[in-house]
Design a protein around this motif. Structure first.
Motif, PDB file in Angstrom:
ATOM      1  N   GLU A 176       0.699  -1.058  -0.206  1.00  0.00           N
ATOM      2  CA  GLU A 176       0.090   0.499   0.110  1.00  0.00           C
ATOM      3  C   GLU A 176       0.878   1.115  -0.209  1.00  0.00           C
ATOM      4  N   GLU A 177       1.981   1.120   0.589  1.00  0.00           N
ATOM      5  CA  GLU A 177       2.722   2.274   0.826  1.00  0.00           C
ATOM      6  C   GLU A 177       3.634   2.417  -1.107  1.00  0.00           C
ATOM      7  N   LEU A 178       3.913   1.468  -1.857  1.00  0.00           N
ATOM      8  CA  LEU A 178       4.610   1.646  -2.794  1.00  0.00           C
ATOM      9  C   LEU A 178       3.188   2.023  -3.726  1.00  0.00           C
ATOM     10  N   LEU A 179       1.891   1.831  -3.713  1.00  0.00           N
ATOM     11  CA  LEU A 179       0.874   2.465  -4.181  1.00  0.00           C
ATOM     12  C   LEU A 179       0.733   3.824  -4.452  1.00  0.00           C
ATOM     13  N   LEU A 180       0.981   4.778  -2.840  1.00  0.00           N
ATOM     14  CA  LEU A 180       1.181   5.323  -2.778  1.00  0.00           C
ATOM     15  C   LEU A 180       2.822   6.555  -3.279  1.00  0.00           C
ATOM     16  N   ASN A 181       3.177   5.818  -3.845  1.00  0.00           N
ATOM     17  CA  ASN A 181       4.655   6.353  -3.313  1.00  0.00           C
ATOM     18  C   ASN A 181       4.969   6.940  -5.334  1.00  0.00           C
ATOM     19  N   GLU A 182       4.728   8.042  -5.624  1.00  0.00           N
ATOM     20  CA  GLU A 182       4.564   9.364  -6.501  1.00  0.00           C
ATOM     21  C   GLU A 182       5.979   8.991  -7.143  1.00  0.00           C
ATOM     22  N   GLY A 183       6.781   8.604  -6.965  1.00  0.00           N
ATOM     23  CA  GLY A 183       8.290   8.688  -7.400  1.00  0.00           C
ATOM     24  C   GLY A 183       8.309   7.659  -8.778  1.00  0.00           C
ATOM     25  N   ILE A 184       7.244   6.397  -8.460  1.00  0.00           N
ATOM     26  CA  ILE A 184       7.642   5.215  -8.800  1.00  0.00           C
ATOM     27  C   ILE A 184       6.642   5.097  -9.446  1.00  0.00           C
ATOM     28  N   ILE A 185       6.139   4.058 -11.237  1.00  0.00           N
ATOM     29  CA  ILE A 185       4.672   3.823 -11.571  1.00  0.00           C
ATOM     30  C   ILE A 185       4.215   3.261 -10.935  1.00  0.00           C
ATOM     31  N   ARG A 186       3.111   2.915 -10.618  1.00  0.00           N
ATOM     32  CA  ARG A 186       2.112   2.992  -9.086  1.00  0.00           C
ATOM     33  C   ARG A 186       0.701   1.834 -10.344  1.00  0.00           C
ATOM     34  N   ASN A 187       1.504   1.650 -10.615  1.00  0.00           N
ATOM     35  CA  ASN A 187       1.087   0.448 -11.366  1.00  0.00           C
ATOM     36  C   ASN A 187       0.586  -1.230 -10.477  1.00  0.00           C
TER      37      ASN A 187
END
Length: 182
Positions: free
Chosen positions: A78-89
């Motif tokens: 869930e944290e990764l999904l909120l990370n605007e620095g990566i592609i949140r696919n």
């Protein structure tokens, strides 16, 4: 002497990557895993997009430590999904975790380097294409790699992604004949 590069290397970041990394045989376990993950994230996008976010990916995915990634829980996802620095696919982020788990399982029998490089008998294939338009997106070898990786539990490893990975990691050298970095 004027340096000539493959036609795709036009922007400064792409030029740096082309000159220093692309097509050079890579046999470092950690760096090979990182490159593999980045190639899976690139599926359907252009490589420049991934290069611009590379440092963000390193930070987000614990410097591509497969042991850590394999143990990511729902909160980390869930944290990764909120990370605007990566592609949140969602599917691609799940695939990074799944691929780290498949990687860890593979290590029970062999290294990732040995596994990947066996597809080319541990020697780079040197192709001789005059122009970038001659370079294939898929080969019989990338089809074989894709099928085998899927059997081993890896995901986002279609034959096009596998071939791009083979090019990037130097399993195949697809620098065009006029490229001075060949």
């Amino acid at each position: 002497m004027t340096e000539i590069r493959c036609a795709w290397a036009k922007l400064p970041l792409d030029i740096d990557y082309h000159d220093k990394e692309w097509g050079k045989p890579l046999k470092d376990e950690q760096k090979l895993f990182e490159l593999f993950i980045l190639e899976t994230m690139q599926a359907g996008l252009n490589w420049h997009t991934i290069l611009t976010k590379r440092e963000n990916y390193r930070q987000a995915f614990d410097q591509f430590d497969p042991a850590k990634i394999a143990n990511y829980d729902e909160a980390k996802y869930e944290e990764l999904l909120l990370n605007e620095g990566i592609i949140r696919n969602k599917l691609k982020i799940k695939s990074v975790i799944k691929n780290a788990q498949a990687y860890q399982k593979l290590l029970e029998t062999q290294t990732f380097v040995d596994y990947i490089w066996r597809f080319v008998d541990h020697k780079p294939i040197i192709n001789e294409y005059a122009t970038i338009s001659e370079v294939p997106a898929v080969t019989e070898l990338s089809e074989q790699m894709s099928q085998d990786m899927k059997k081993k539990g890896f995901s986002f490893v279609g034959p096009t992604t596998c071939y791009a990975f083979m090019q990037a990691a130097g399993l195949v050298n697809d620098h065009t004949l006029d490229c001075t970095f060949r």
